[in-house]
Design an enzyme around this catalytic site. Structure first.
Site, PDB file in Angstrom:
ATOM      1  N   ASP A  60      10.257  39.381 -18.424  1.00 51.03           N
ATOM      2  CA  ASP A  60      10.254  40.659 -19.122  1.00 51.03           C
ATOM      3  C   ASP A  60      10.268  41.807 -18.120  1.00 51.03           C
ATOM      4  O   ASP A  60      10.737  41.651 -16.990  1.00 51.03           O
ATOM      5  CB  ASP A  60       9.046  40.741 -20.061  1.00 51.03           C
ATOM      6  N   HIS A 105       7.289  47.382 -22.295  1.00 46.41           N
ATOM      7  CA  HIS A 105       7.732  46.250 -23.104  1.00 46.41           C
ATOM      8  C   HIS A 105       7.006  44.966 -22.718  1.00 46.41           C
ATOM      9  O   HIS A 105       6.464  44.250 -23.575  1.00 46.41           O
ATOM     10  CB  HIS A 105       9.239  46.086 -22.939  1.00 46.41           C
ATOM     11  N   SER A 115      11.672  41.472 -30.420  1.00 52.45           N
ATOM     12  CA  SER A 115      10.867  41.397 -29.198  1.00 52.45           C
ATOM     13  C   SER A 115       9.407  41.165 -29.527  1.00 52.45           C
ATOM     14  O   SER A 115       8.691  40.491 -28.781  1.00 52.45           O
ATOM     15  CB  SER A 115      10.989  42.702 -28.398  1.00 52.45           C
TER      16      SER A 115
END
Length: 779
Positions: free
Chosen positions: A149, A217, A553
């Site tokens: 990620d 994220h 996600s």
């Protein structure tokens, strides 16, 4: 013989080197490429590694330094080449594929409490005896989840290591501190046990020489899957409560392969390669790209080799919905996760009219601006503010440079929304730029509120309420309205449902496998964020410690957390057994007992949510599992036109005597031992027979070693489904039995795709497999 082949190869490489040097002088078209050379060499063979080493050495001599070398889980490297050089490289011995180093986009708490409630739908011994919410907080082992990620913020409270045991001995990874002036600023602990970073050839910013997350994220998804328990978490007072990950005691290893520009394929493969060697149990990936060639997809390649070594790989399905065949990350060795909603809503209502004639319009939004409860503002529709010469459709959608500032200023503007979720953000930005006080968006599909600036007043209403507002505006000389403060409410929303952005099946490569596999919460999910992130702070507010995000996600780490818990409880379970347990225990009903729907209110199908909505406790006691083994995956490669020679390069774990069938096609994929069934090119004139194997994994503690499962079938009109045999008698745990499903039609042809299910039950466990039958053929 071997020495002669090596000499020939060396001569060939020297010839290649001379051509490379010539090509460089003749062409200016160049780019980064990934050279995939199949399986990493086993202990018995070092030939492929020799080829890799020789090729990379020769490239270095011509000034082509490899950016990455892959050697643990698979072989190959990434480097900068011209187009001609790439074509020549593809012809070299040992090269399976060569392809451009593409950039993959990221697919960018109450959700776990909601899943606990969803688990109550399964009337099994396990849920009745073990479904207390406290179960989530129990130590369940030392499973290691690797996240590929954007990095991680180690100081977040979600990643504290209080009361955690020492780092598992099986961990072989490292904690890269970075190369900045203060490398000690990043550190790992007993929770965050490892971190690596990978920078691409064009990203030389020293700020990115670190595993630290600068996007948010990676921090967000890691805390969803494995964050520690945090009391009283909220987003500026909204969505308050206990926040926790799905497997709070699992360890985290972060592999930062993403930057502000996206996620480079070569870095993703390097992360896979390291994660395999480091000893992770689960790999969680919330990104993807639509690539129709498996040999040019970094995620398909990396996940194949990870699963081959017993590592479960969980991937997001993509945010390209609701278009058909938009699902990505759909290879059968991956767990592919679509998005669903939870029962928490953010209520942001509108009051129409003065105090003597108030009408309440229900709306949804996340507004944390300072609202004066006594202040009303004039309200108009965007069409009435259209600039002279502007397109009317664009103006009523509040598009940029289509409205008159003098008309908009100081008013609440009602906008239509013909352009999807993302458009709401630029509508609000345009009205704000023109001096408006707030935006009301008419839309019945937008469920994602996470991308809207919460410091500017934005509310989304349904079309039926839009009609009422327009009626009020058109019938009133001086229409006025007022925004009410946002309230987060739980238990009042019909859930789950499937949001429009969640990518849909069927899989474009083949309709003979059903994807996505499962759905999990992915709309307006609260989780940890970067500390001190001014970009995430609404105007006039301090930076948040948590943030609300939406996308598959967010769905992916929900399933990753559940997979980690399953691996802790059942260390010997394969990735296929874990996927089977998750899929066959899914639910298809909402919190009110109705069938799950899409954003339009239509009944959701397996193309929307796979087997259904994931549950927390059901997968821990599935009764039976479908073991999709290595041979199944190899046959899958055969069926999608890989040759036996290619497959032997890709895998060095091929069973003795394996060979691709002489006559096969994509329709044969229906027979790989998957927990769901998909039959394509069904003409109705001939029956189609599909085989499956199930293994008894019931607990000895409750005496389910000797047990009989009976089948029940849910089939639509026009489709006849038979199962042979109708009963399966397992005499002990570990027994594997087979059955066949025969599909035939009572009409000449099906008018549309047919959906149904097959469920095996022994009175204690229900093992459900969805099926799809379509007349459409694979291309």
């Amino acid at each position: 013989m071997m020495r002669g082949l090596i000499l020939i190869f060396i001569l060939f490489v020297f010839l290649l080197l001379s051509v490379i040097q010539k090509c460089e002088s003749e062409t200016s078209k160049s780019g980064d490429y990934i050279i995939y050379m199949g399986a990493a060499s086993s202990d018995e063979s070092t030939g492929n590694d020799y080829h890799v080493e020789l090729l990379s050495t020769m490239l270095k001599r011509s000034g082509k330094t490899p950016m990455h070398r892959y050697k643990h889980g698979f072989s190959g490297f990434a480097t900068h080449l011209s187009e001609d050089e790439a074509r020549l490289m593809a012809e070299q011995p040992g090269v399976v594929s060569i392809f451009p180093d593409r950039m993959l986009p990221l697919h960018t708490t109450r959700s776990w409490d909601f899943l606990v409630q969803e688990s109550y739908q399964r009337e099994t011994y396990f849920t009745e005896m073990n479904s207390q919410p406290a179960e989530l907080d129990m130590a369940v082992g030392d499973t290691i989840i690797g996240f590929i990620d954007s990095g991680i913020w180690p100081e977040s409270e979600s990643f504290n290591d209080r009361h955690m045991r020492p780092v598992p001995a099986k961990w072989k990874g490292t904690c890269m501190r970075g190369k900045k002036t203060e490398p000690d600023a990043f550190s790992c602990n007993r929770k965050l046990i490892g971190a690596r970073y990978y920078n691409s050839s064009f990203l030389l910013d020293p700020d990115y020489e670190t595993p630290r997350d600068f996007l948010g994220h990676g921090t967000h998804v890691a805390s969803i899957a494995a964050g520690r328990i945090i009391s009283d978490a909220s987003f500026y007072g909204l969505a308050g409560g206990i926040m926790r990950g799905g497997s709070p005691t699992s360890r985290i290893a972060m592999y930062r392969a993403c930057s502000l520009l996206g996620c480079r394929g070569s870095s993703i493969l390097a992360a896979f390669d390291d994660a395999i060697a480091d000893g992770v149990d689960i790999i969680s990936i919330s990104m993807g790209l639509f690539i129709d060639n498996l040999l040019e997809d970094p995620l398909s390649i990396g996940s194949f080799h990870a699963v081959e070594r017993g590592i479960t790989v969980v991937c997001s399905a993509g945010n390209l919905g609701p278009s058909s065949q938009s699902v990505v990350n759909a290879a059968p060795w991956m767990i592919t996760v679509g998005a669903s909603t939870i029962d928490r809503g953010f209520e942001s209502n509108i009051l129409l009219g003065g105090l003597d004639n108030i009408r309440v319009i229900k709306g949804a939004g996340i507004n944390i601006a300072n609202i004066d409860r006594t202040q009303s503002y004039p309200i108009i529709h965007a069409r009435s503010a259209k600039k002279i010469g502007a397109n009317e459709e664009a103006a009523r959608n509040c598009a940029g440079d289509t409205m008159n500032r003098n008309i908009v200023e100081g008013k609440i503007v009602v906008c239509d929304n013909d352009y999807g979720n993302e458009a709401i953000q630029w509508k609000s930005e345009e009205v704000k730029r023109l001096g408006g006080t707030g935006v009301i968006v008419i839309d019945d599909k937008s469920m994602d509120l996470s991308f809207i600036d919460p410091s500017f007043l934005v509310t989304i209403i349904k079309p039926v309420d839009g009609i009422e507002i327009m009626s009020y505006i058109n019938s009133t000389r001086e229409p006025i309205a007022m925004f009410m403060p946002t309230r987060s409410r739980t238990g009042h929303e019909l859930a789950p449902s499937i949001p429009s952005f969640s990518s849909r099946g069927p899989y474009l490569l083949t309709r003979s496998i059903l994807k996505p596999d499962i759905a999990a919460p992915g709309v307006n999910i609260l989780a940890s964020w970067l500390i001190g992130d001014l970009n995430a702070a609404p105007q006039g507010k301090e930076p948040p410690l948590v943030n609300i995000e939406s996308g598959t996600s967010m769905s992916c780490p929900h399933v990753s957390g559940i997979a980690a818990r399953l691996k802790s409880e059942n260390p010997s379970w394969s990735p296929a057994a874990i996927r089977s347990a998750i899929m066959t225990t899914a639910v298809q009903m909402t919190n009110t007992g109705s069938h799950i729907t899409t954003e339009t209110g239509d009944k959701a199908t397996p193309y929307d949510f796979g087997a259904g909505q994931v549950t927390i406790f059901g997968p821990s006691s599935p009764g039976l599992v479908y073991e999709t083994n290595q041979t199944d995956y190899l046959y899958f490669l055969c069926y999608v036109d890989f040759t036996s020679v290619q497959i032997r390069k890709i895998s060095n774990r091929i069973p003795q005597g394996f060979a691709c069938p002489e006559k096969s096609n994509k329709g044969d994929i229906s027979n790989i031992n998957y927990p769901s069934i998909s039959v394509s090119n069904f003409n109705g004139e001939e029956s189609r027979r599909v085989s499956r194997r199930v293994t008894n994994v019931a607990s000895r503690l409750i005496g389910e070693e000797d047990t009989v499962y009976n089948v029940s079938i849910d089939a639509p009109k026009g489709l006849q489904v038979r199962v042979i045999p109708r009963s399966l008698h397992f005499k002990k745990i570990g027994d594997t039995l087979s059955y066949q499903v025969i599909f035939s039609s009572s009409t000449s042809t099906l008018k549309e795709d047919a959906f149904g299910s097959i469920t095996w039950s022994n009175g204690m466990y229900r093992v459900r497999s969805p099926f799809v039958v379509t007349t459409k053929a694979d291309i």
